[in-house]
Design an enzyme around this catalytic site. Structure first.
Site, PDB file in Angstrom:
ATOM      1  CB  CYS A 160      84.265 -83.689 -66.204  1.00 16.78           C
ATOM      2  SG  CYS A 160      84.857 -82.436 -67.345  1.00 16.78           S
TER       3      CYS A 160
ATOM      4  CG  HIS B 213      82.197 -81.649 -63.273  1.00 17.69           C
ATOM      5  ND1 HIS B 213      83.466 -81.144 -63.130  1.00 17.69           N
ATOM      6  CD2 HIS B 213      81.883 -81.536 -64.596  1.00 17.69           C
ATOM      7  CE1 HIS B 213      83.907 -80.750 -64.319  1.00 17.69           C
ATOM      8  NE2 HIS B 213      82.967 -80.971 -65.211  1.00 17.69           N
TER       9      HIS B 213
ATOM     10  CG  ASN C 281      84.572 -77.921 -66.800  1.00 19.64           C
ATOM     11  OD1 ASN C 281      85.263 -78.562 -66.014  1.00 19.64           O
ATOM     12  ND2 ASN C 281      83.820 -78.489 -67.723  1.00 19.64           N
TER      13      ASN C 281
HETATM   14  O1  UT7 Z   1      82.439 -80.884 -68.156  1.00 14.97           O
HETATM   15  C1  UT7 Z   1      82.185 -81.942 -69.024  1.00 14.97           C
HETATM   16  C2  UT7 Z   1      80.821 -81.961 -69.584  1.00 14.97           C
HETATM   17  N1  UT7 Z   1      80.501 -80.740 -70.292  1.00 14.97           N
HETATM   18  C3  UT7 Z   1      79.345 -80.153 -70.043  1.00 14.97           C
HETATM   19  O2  UT7 Z   1      78.622 -80.572 -69.173  1.00 14.97           O
HETATM   20  C4  UT7 Z   1      78.950 -78.981 -70.914  1.00 14.97           C
HETATM   21  C5  UT7 Z   1      77.534 -79.155 -71.385  1.00 14.97           C
HETATM   22  N2  UT7 Z   1      77.091 -78.118 -72.306  1.00 14.97           N
HETATM   23  C6  UT7 Z   1      76.891 -76.838 -71.918  1.00 14.97           C
HETATM   24  O3  UT7 Z   1      77.165 -76.476 -70.781  1.00 14.97           O
HETATM   25  C7  UT7 Z   1      76.274 -75.888 -72.909  1.00 14.97           C
HETATM   26  O4  UT7 Z   1      75.811 -76.603 -74.007  1.00 14.97           O
HETATM   27  C8  UT7 Z   1      77.211 -74.752 -73.383  1.00 14.97           C
HETATM   28  C9  UT7 Z   1      77.473 -73.776 -72.242  1.00 14.97           C
HETATM   29  C10 UT7 Z   1      78.532 -75.330 -73.863  1.00 14.97           C
HETATM   30  C11 UT7 Z   1      76.559 -73.953 -74.517  1.00 14.97           C
HETATM   31  O5  UT7 Z   1      75.309 -73.448 -74.089  1.00 14.97           O
HETATM   32  P1  UT7 Z   1      73.987 -73.661 -74.963  1.00 14.97           P
HETATM   33  O6  UT7 Z   1      72.900 -72.981 -74.258  1.00 14.97           O
HETATM   34  O7  UT7 Z   1      73.859 -75.149 -75.201  1.00 14.97           O
HETATM   35  O8  UT7 Z   1      74.327 -72.884 -76.285  1.00 14.97           O
HETATM   36  P2  UT7 Z   1      74.416 -73.443 -77.782  1.00 14.97           P
HETATM   37  O9  UT7 Z   1      75.668 -74.224 -77.965  1.00 14.97           O
HETATM   38  O10 UT7 Z   1      73.116 -74.072 -78.141  1.00 14.97           O
HETATM   39  O11 UT7 Z   1      74.526 -72.096 -78.581  1.00 14.97           O
HETATM   40  C12 UT7 Z   1      73.444 -71.132 -78.612  1.00 14.97           C
HETATM   41  C13 UT7 Z   1      73.894 -69.932 -79.400  1.00 14.97           C
HETATM   42  C14 UT7 Z   1      74.506 -70.281 -80.753  1.00 14.97           C
HETATM   43  O12 UT7 Z   1      74.161 -69.254 -81.661  1.00 14.97           O
HETATM   44  P3  UT7 Z   1      72.949 -69.458 -82.692  1.00 14.97           P
HETATM   45  O13 UT7 Z   1      73.292 -70.682 -83.510  1.00 14.97           O
HETATM   46  O14 UT7 Z   1      71.730 -69.660 -81.830  1.00 14.97           O
HETATM   47  O15 UT7 Z   1      72.950 -68.185 -83.447  1.00 14.97           O
HETATM   48  C15 UT7 Z   1      75.986 -70.216 -80.520  1.00 14.97           C
HETATM   49  O16 UT7 Z   1      76.732 -69.914 -81.665  1.00 14.97           O
HETATM   50  O17 UT7 Z   1      74.929 -69.238 -78.679  1.00 14.97           O
HETATM   51  C16 UT7 Z   1      76.072 -69.086 -79.526  1.00 14.97           C
HETATM   52  N3  UT7 Z   1      77.250 -69.128 -78.683  1.00 14.97           N
HETATM   53  C17 UT7 Z   1      77.758 -68.039 -78.075  1.00 14.97           C
HETATM   54  N4  UT7 Z   1      77.367 -66.743 -78.093  1.00 14.97           N
HETATM   55  C18 UT7 Z   1      78.095 -65.882 -77.363  1.00 14.97           C
HETATM   56  C19 UT7 Z   1      78.003 -70.218 -78.333  1.00 14.97           C
HETATM   57  N5  UT7 Z   1      78.998 -69.819 -77.515  1.00 14.97           N
HETATM   58  C20 UT7 Z   1      78.867 -68.483 -77.354  1.00 14.97           C
HETATM   59  C21 UT7 Z   1      79.583 -67.529 -76.617  1.00 14.97           C
HETATM   60  N6  UT7 Z   1      79.167 -66.240 -76.637  1.00 14.97           N
HETATM   61  N7  UT7 Z   1      80.664 -67.841 -75.861  1.00 14.97           N
END
Ligand code: UT7
Length: 329
Positions: free
Chosen positions: A116, A256, A286
């Site tokens: 990215c 980004h 993204n």
């Molecule tokens: O571009 C290159 C660099 N990349 C980035 O900068 C991305 C950085 N990371 C992020 O933007 C975030 O970590 C994400 C958007 C990818 C995820 O958000 P988060 O707030 O960190 O969520 P998480 O991965 O901690 O997941 C929280 C919960 C989980 O459920 P439990 O374990 O709490 O029950 C996931 O299973 O949300 C769940 N979850 C979803 N629920 C509904 C993960 N994806 C989804 C989804 N819809 N699409």
């Protein structure tokens, strides 16, 4: 002696027509518009449909339109760099394919893989060729067909990415505009959190890698998020501090577009208000190499000569960086 700088003298984006909405994703995986919007800020993304079409096809559309709008002949272009993690094929470089599709015959071209942050790495690299007079006109492309490496059964990743291309024309100038400063970083120990497991020399494609879905983006969201929030904000603040730039000096932050919360954190750290931040993640998601040129393209009509602009990115690698530029037209 007059200093020669590399200025951006044209910008063009291209997105495929098909729009994949959060509503449609709700029918594909266990997710919701509410979750996607609140965690990422993404409402929809564009997807390249059509057999036999790849990153070079989107990039070629952007390059053709860029040449036309700037009145540039393909023969004037001396260099093409394509920042991408989704090249048409492992080799040859997508930049070479784009040149062939756009009639650019007098340039040397290569791809740059810095995930990215690739667009920033490519801009800085091209600027050095332009500043030294080695190249008179360079094109920097940021393009990715992220849908080609996205697992549409995985809610963790499929909501995040979209397809797009952007192309930037760079030329020398003796005016006080163009790329003024840049800071680039990488840290390979971050590779475990964001990568594609197979398809390279360590794990070449096999039935096993396909069955294990190892040809898709793998991301551990939370660690990447933590690094991205800190590093992108740090590097943007660092480039401001070392150039004595105050928040009121900045016309725009161009971050980004990976997550609205990361963008907000960077803006807060720089002390700039939301009206000073280019944000279009809601409509494109993204698009990896495409995010920064898509922003500049959409805001082009609002920009004025001399505007101070800070570009900032964070991505797989890890890679991150920031560029201070003064808009040239
Ligand atoms: O571009 C290159 C660099 N990349 C980035 O900068 C991305 C950085 N990371 C992020 O933007 C975030 O970590 C994400 C958007 C990818 C995820 O958000 P988060 O707030 O960190 O969520 P998480 O991965 O901690 O997941 C929280 C919960 C989980 O459920 P439990 O374990 O709490 O029950 C996931 O299973 O949300 C769940 N979850 C979803 N629920 C509904 C993960 N994806 C989804 C989804 N819809 N699409």
């Amino acid at each position: 002696m007059t200093r020669i700088r590399a200025a951006i003298t044209g910008i063009q984006g291209w997105v495929p027509p098909y729009i994949l909405t959060n509503k449609e994703l709700e029918a594909m995986v266990d997710t919701s518009d509410e979750w996607i919007m609140s965690r990422t800020g993404i409402k929809e993304r564009h997807i390249l449909k059509g057999i036999g079409l790849g990153t070079s096809d989107m990039a070629a559309e952007a390059v053709k339109a860029l040449l036309e709008k700037t009145g540039t002949s393909p023969d004037e272009i001396g260099m093409v760099i394509c920042a991408t993690v989704t090249p048409d094929m492992i080799f040859p470089a997508t930049a070479n394919i784009v040149c062939d599709k756009t009639g650019i015959k007098k340039a040397f071209g290569f791809d740059m893989n810095a995930a990215c942050s690739g667009l920033l790495y490519a801009l800085v690299t091209a600027s050095k060729y332009v500043e030294t007079g080695t190249v008179k006109k360079a094109i920097v492309i940021g393009a990715d067909k992220m849908s080609s490496i996205t697992d549409y059964t995985s809610r963790e990743t499929c909501v995040l990415f979209g397809d797009a291309a952007g192309a930037i024309l760079m030329e020398p100038t003796t005016e006080e505009v163009g790329i003024m400063d840049s800071i680039m970083h990488s840290d390979g120990s971050g590779r475990f959190y964001l990568h594609m497991k197979a398809g390279g020399s360590v794990r070449p494609p096999s039935y096993e890698t396909i069955d294990a879905k190892e040809h898709f983006v793998f991301q551990e969201g939370q660690p990447v998020f933590k690094f991205a929030v800190t590093k992108m904000a740090d590097v943007a603040a660092e480039i401001m501090a070392r150039n004595n730039l105050k928040s009121e000096d900045i016309s725009y932050l161009v971050p980004h577009q990976a997550n609205l919360r990361i963008i907000d954190a960077t803006a807060r750290r720089m002390g700039v208000g939301t009206e000073q931040v280019m944000i279009n993640i809601e409509r494109y998601g993204n698009t990896t190499g495409g995010t920064i040129p898509l922003c500049l393209w959409e805001w082009e009509n609002k920009l004025k000569k001399g505007d101070n602009i800070i570009l900032a990115a964070f991505g797989g690698g890890f890679t991150w960086g920031s560029i201070w530029l003064k808009w040239a037209y």
